[in-house]
Design a protein around this motif. Structure first.
Motif, PDB file in Angstrom:
ATOM      1  N   ARG A  43       0.812  -1.210   0.000  1.00 10.14           N
ATOM      2  CA  ARG A  43       0.000   0.000   0.000  1.00 10.14           C
ATOM      3  C   ARG A  43       0.847   1.263   0.000  1.00 10.14           C
ATOM      4  NH1 ARG A  43      -1.890   3.288   3.823  1.00 10.14           N
ATOM      5  NH2 ARG A  43      -3.888   4.323   3.497  1.00 10.14           N
ATOM      6  N   ARG A  44       1.940   1.280   0.775  1.00 11.48           N
ATOM      7  CA  ARG A  44       2.674   2.528   0.943  1.00 11.48           C
ATOM      8  C   ARG A  44       3.528   2.826  -0.271  1.00 11.48           C
ATOM      9  NH1 ARG A  44       1.496   4.436   6.024  1.00 11.48           N
ATOM     10  NH2 ARG A  44       1.971   6.380   4.965  1.00 11.48           N
ATOM     11  N   LYS A  45       3.636   4.122  -0.607  1.00 11.58           N
ATOM     12  CA  LYS A  45       4.480   4.540  -1.712  1.00 11.58           C
ATOM     13  C   LYS A  45       5.750   5.223  -1.212  1.00 11.58           C
ATOM     14  CE  LYS A  45       2.498   3.409  -5.563  1.00 11.58           C
ATOM     15  NZ  LYS A  45       1.682   4.353  -6.286  1.00 11.58           N
ATOM     16  N   ASN A  46       5.790   5.539   0.083  1.00 10.94           N
ATOM     17  CA  ASN A  46       6.958   6.192   0.656  1.00 10.94           C
ATOM     18  C   ASN A  46       8.002   5.133   0.998  1.00 10.94           C
ATOM     19  OD1 ASN A  46       8.669   7.407   2.732  1.00 10.94           O
ATOM     20  ND2 ASN A  46       7.267   9.135   2.539  1.00 10.94           N
ATOM     21  N   LEU A  47       9.253   5.358   0.598  1.00  4.55           N
ATOM     22  CA  LEU A  47      10.268   4.312   0.793  1.00  4.55           C
ATOM     23  C   LEU A  47      10.553   4.059   2.270  1.00  4.55           C
ATOM     24  CD1 LEU A  47      12.718   5.014  -2.098  1.00  4.55           C
ATOM     25  CD2 LEU A  47      11.618   2.885  -1.620  1.00  4.55           C
ATOM     26  N   LEU A  48      10.486   5.109   3.092  1.00  5.67           N
ATOM     27  CA  LEU A  48      10.709   4.929   4.529  1.00  5.67           C
ATOM     28  C   LEU A  48       9.637   4.028   5.133  1.00  5.67           C
ATOM     29  CD1 LEU A  48      12.875   6.097   6.368  1.00  5.67           C
ATOM     30  CD2 LEU A  48      11.248   7.808   7.088  1.00  5.67           C
ATOM     31  N   LEU A  93      19.063   5.185   0.941  1.00  2.04           N
ATOM     32  CA  LEU A  93      17.903   6.074   0.920  1.00  2.04           C
ATOM     33  C   LEU A  93      18.336   7.525   1.071  1.00  2.04           C
ATOM     34  CD1 LEU A  93      14.928   5.544   0.699  1.00  2.04           C
ATOM     35  CD2 LEU A  93      14.760   5.598   3.155  1.00  2.04           C
ATOM     36  N   VAL A  94      19.284   7.781   1.995  1.00  2.00           N
ATOM     37  CA  VAL A  94      19.772   9.144   2.179  1.00  2.00           C
ATOM     38  C   VAL A  94      20.454   9.633   0.911  1.00  2.00           C
ATOM     39  CG1 VAL A  94      21.478  10.503   3.415  1.00  2.00           C
ATOM     40  CG2 VAL A  94      19.980   9.009   4.670  1.00  2.00           C
ATOM     41  N   ARG A 133      20.096  13.081  -3.981  1.00  4.14           N
ATOM     42  CA  ARG A 133      20.197  13.215  -5.434  1.00  4.14           C
ATOM     43  C   ARG A 133      18.893  13.694  -6.051  1.00  4.14           C
ATOM     44  NH1 ARG A 133      22.998   8.373  -8.321  1.00  4.14           N
ATOM     45  NH2 ARG A 133      24.668   9.235  -7.085  1.00  4.14           N
ATOM     46  N   SER A 134      17.752  13.150  -5.586  1.00  5.60           N
ATOM     47  CA  SER A 134      16.492  13.439  -6.272  1.00  5.60           C
ATOM     48  C   SER A 134      15.543  14.306  -5.460  1.00  5.60           C
ATOM     49  CB  SER A 134      15.789  12.134  -6.637  1.00  5.60           C
ATOM     50  OG  SER A 134      15.317  11.529  -5.456  1.00  5.60           O
ATOM     51  N   GLY A 135      15.773  14.488  -4.164  1.00  2.00           N
ATOM     52  CA  GLY A 135      14.928  15.354  -3.361  1.00  2.00           C
ATOM     53  C   GLY A 135      13.595  14.749  -2.973  1.00  2.00           C
ATOM     54  N   THR A 136      13.411  13.458  -3.212  1.00  2.00           N
ATOM     55  CA  THR A 136      12.160  12.816  -2.818  1.00  2.00           C
ATOM     56  C   THR A 136      12.437  11.356  -2.476  1.00  2.00           C
ATOM     57  OG1 THR A 136       9.996  12.115  -3.571  1.00  2.00           O
ATOM     58  CG2 THR A 136      11.670  12.407  -5.249  1.00  2.00           C
ATOM     59  N   ILE A 137      11.605  10.800  -1.588  1.00  3.90           N
ATOM     60  CA  ILE A 137      11.735   9.368  -1.297  1.00  3.90           C
ATOM     61  C   ILE A 137      10.466   8.649  -1.717  1.00  3.90           C
ATOM     62  CG2 ILE A 137      13.510   9.325   0.468  1.00  3.90           C
ATOM     63  CD1 ILE A 137      11.320   9.548   2.549  1.00  3.90           C
ATOM     64  N   ASP A 138       9.836   9.150  -2.777  1.00  2.00           N
ATOM     65  CA  ASP A 138       8.659   8.463  -3.287  1.00  2.00           C
ATOM     66  C   ASP A 138       9.087   7.299  -4.169  1.00  2.00           C
ATOM     67  OD1 ASP A 138       5.618   9.256  -3.248  1.00  2.00           O
ATOM     68  OD2 ASP A 138       6.057   8.288  -5.169  1.00  2.00           O
ATOM     69  N   LEU A 139       8.332   6.215  -4.087  1.00  2.00           N
ATOM     70  CA  LEU A 139       8.709   5.014  -4.833  1.00  2.00           C
ATOM     71  C   LEU A 139       8.632   5.253  -6.337  1.00  2.00           C
ATOM     72  CD1 LEU A 139       9.540   2.130  -4.285  1.00  2.00           C
ATOM     73  CD2 LEU A 139       7.189   1.460  -4.390  1.00  2.00           C
ATOM     74  N   ASP A 140       7.689   6.129  -6.763  1.00  2.00           N
ATOM     75  CA  ASP A 140       7.516   6.371  -8.197  1.00  2.00           C
ATOM     76  C   ASP A 140       8.721   7.088  -8.802  1.00  2.00           C
ATOM     77  OD1 ASP A 140       5.107   5.159  -8.245  1.00  2.00           O
ATOM     78  OD2 ASP A 140       3.968   6.982  -7.858  1.00  2.00           O
ATOM     79  N   SER A 141       9.542   7.757  -7.951  1.00  2.00           N
ATOM     80  CA  SER A 141      10.705   8.460  -8.492  1.00  2.00           C
ATOM     81  C   SER A 141      11.810   7.491  -8.885  1.00  2.00           C
ATOM     82  CB  SER A 141      11.236   9.450  -7.460  1.00  2.00           C
ATOM     83  OG  SER A 141      11.764   8.743  -6.363  1.00  2.00           O
ATOM     84  N   THR A 191      10.146  15.304   7.883  1.00  2.00           N
ATOM     85  CA  THR A 191       9.140  14.385   8.415  1.00  2.00           C
ATOM     86  C   THR A 191       7.975  15.098   9.074  1.00  2.00           C
ATOM     87  OG1 THR A 191      10.505  14.250  10.377  1.00  2.00           O
ATOM     88  CG2 THR A 191      10.689  12.474   8.775  1.00  2.00           C
ATOM     89  N   THR A 192       8.021  16.436   9.165  1.00  2.00           N
ATOM     90  CA  THR A 192       6.911  17.111   9.846  1.00  2.00           C
ATOM     91  C   THR A 192       5.674  17.162   8.963  1.00  2.00           C
ATOM     92  OG1 THR A 192       7.912  19.151   9.086  1.00  2.00           O
ATOM     93  CG2 THR A 192       8.331  18.515  11.353  1.00  2.00           C
ATOM     94  N   ARG A 193       5.901  17.201   7.636  1.00  9.11           N
ATOM     95  CA  ARG A 193       4.747  17.201   6.748  1.00  9.11           C
ATOM     96  C   ARG A 193       4.127  15.819   6.659  1.00  9.11           C
ATOM     97  NH1 ARG A 193       6.799  19.449   1.264  1.00  9.11           N
ATOM     98  NH2 ARG A 193       8.573  18.256   1.984  1.00  9.11           N
ATOM     99  N   ASP A 194       2.862  15.768   6.288  1.00  7.61           N
ATOM    100  CA  ASP A 194       2.220  14.480   6.064  1.00  7.61           C
ATOM    101  C   ASP A 194       2.788  13.849   4.798  1.00  7.61           C
ATOM    102  OD1 ASP A 194       0.794  14.773   8.260  1.00  7.61           O
ATOM    103  OD2 ASP A 194      -1.151  15.068   7.317  1.00  7.61           O
ATOM    104  N   VAL A 195       2.844  12.531   4.803  1.00  8.88           N
ATOM    105  CA  VAL A 195       3.356  11.818   3.641  1.00  8.88           C
ATOM    106  C   VAL A 195       2.304  11.846   2.542  1.00  8.88           C
ATOM    107  CG1 VAL A 195       4.157   9.608   2.806  1.00  8.88           C
ATOM    108  CG2 VAL A 195       4.749  10.344   5.082  1.00  8.88           C
ATOM    109  N   LYS A 196       2.705  12.390   1.393  1.00 12.56           N
ATOM    110  CA  LYS A 196       1.752  12.430   0.272  1.00 12.56           C
ATOM    111  C   LYS A 196       1.992  11.226  -0.624  1.00 12.56           C
ATOM    112  CE  LYS A 196       1.972  17.044  -0.438  1.00 12.56           C
ATOM    113  NZ  LYS A 196       2.343  18.097  -1.365  1.00 12.56           N
ATOM    114  N   GLU A 197       0.946  10.495  -0.897  1.00 18.12           N
ATOM    115  CA  GLU A 197       1.083   9.335  -1.776  1.00 18.12           C
ATOM    116  C   GLU A 197      -0.096   9.319  -2.730  1.00 18.12           C
ATOM    117  OE1 GLU A 197       2.832   5.969   1.166  1.00 18.12           O
ATOM    118  OE2 GLU A 197       0.983   6.937   1.688  1.00 18.12           O
ATOM    119  N   ASN A 198       0.203   9.091  -3.994  1.00 17.52           N
ATOM    120  CA  ASN A 198      -0.935   8.887  -4.897  1.00 17.52           C
ATOM    121  C   ASN A 198      -1.089   7.393  -5.121  1.00 17.52           C
ATOM    122  OD1 ASN A 198       1.481   8.852  -6.225  1.00 17.52           O
ATOM    123  ND2 ASN A 198       0.613   9.432  -8.195  1.00 17.52           N
TER     124      ASN A 198
END
Lengths: 100, 180
Positions: free
Chosen positions: A24-29, A80-81, A86-94, B78-85
């Motif tokens: 479900r989660r898209k955030n790598l953390l 991850l760091v 490098r990319s400024g985001t830890i979203d899986l889609d990146s 980490t203070t912001r909510d995690v945005k996920e589509n």
């Protein structure tokens, strides 16, 4: 009376919570957190089997799983760091670098 | 009796904590909930007469791994909510339900087959920690040493991946800032 099945069902429930997190989660953390849940669920199962069959191999295996989890966190968080710098985001889609 | 009470209490606590981890929008909340869940899991190990494993769970998981996560989260906002589509919700939930059912079958299969035997039966009258020491340093000595090497490699790679440039010492950076 708590039997082995109780522990195994609990372990299965925790494992499925972890699987829902991974899917479900898209955030790598958050994906890393869900992996920790998976490893812990398996640890409970190993410890329970080791008690109810009188064999300590299960505990030794969970011991090794904890060691593997520790090294996974060290390497994974380092990567991850690096990716965040490098990319400024830890979203899986990146991570879709091979997109044509 | 007390075992049953402890089991159900710890299961409710652990499942609740892990549900918070999976469904929380804030990374900080879910990390704190994960740390709490790790401590409650060590309660199961004490219930299962695995004293050494319970102590290792508290020290390594809550003390080391969660601390590494806490330090790592300093790099992220980490203070912001995690945005996920999230797309394809139906597929995700169908897949998770199916895989959960499969996992339960996998776990229940050996219980009902009844063909499991203890490979290395534990000796009566020997404490848990002593017994773990006996087994770990005889039958599992090679995996133990390999785990030590793996941890060393992981530590070195962690340092190398996150380091600032080694040739610039912190005093050099301060001097450079002062000159600006």
């Amino acid at each position: 009376m708590i039997t082995l099945t109780h522990y195994l069902v609990l372990s299965g429930i925790l494992f499925s919570i972890g699987i829902v997190g991974v899917l479900r989660r898209k955030n790598l953390l958050m994906l890393f957190f869900s992996t920790e849940i998976l490893l812990n669920a398996v640890n409970i199962g190993f410890a329970a089997v080791s008690k109810y069959y009188g064999d300590l191999s299960g505990q030794i295996f969970s011991f090794f799983i904890i060691a593997i989890a520790a090294s996974e966190v060290a390497v994974g968080l380092g990567l991850l760091v690096l990716w965040y710098k490098r990319s400024g985001t830890i979203d899986l889609d990146s991570l879709q670098m091979m997109k044509g | 009796m007390f075992e049953a009470i402890a089991f159900y209490m710890f299961s409710i606590l652990v499942i609740g904590m892990f549900l918070i981890v999976v469904f929380s929008k804030n990374a900080l909340y879910s990390m704190s909930a994960l740390a709490g869940g790790m401590i409650f899991i060590s309660g199961f190990f004490f219930l299962l007469d695995a004293d050494f494993l319970g102590v290792v769970q508290i020290i390594v998981y809550t003390g080391a791994i969660m601390a590494v996560y806490a330090f790592g989260m300093m790099f992220f906002d980490t203070t912001r909510d995690v945005k996920e589509n999230i797309r394809f919700k139906k597929i995700i939930y169908t897949l998770s339900t199916l895989s959960a059912i499969f996992v339960i079958f996998i776990l229940l299969a050996p219980v009902y087959s009844g063909k499991i035997e203890a490979l290395y039966p534990s000796i009566q009258g020997v404490g848990n920690i002593q017994m773990i020491g006996l087994i770990l340093f005889t039958k599992y000595l090679v995996p133990f040493e390999l785990a030590a090497i793996m941890l060393l490699a992981a530590m070195i790679s962690g340092i190398v991946l996150v380091k600032i440039k080694m040739e610039e010492t912190p005093t050099d950076i301060e001097v450079a800032k002062g000159e600006k």
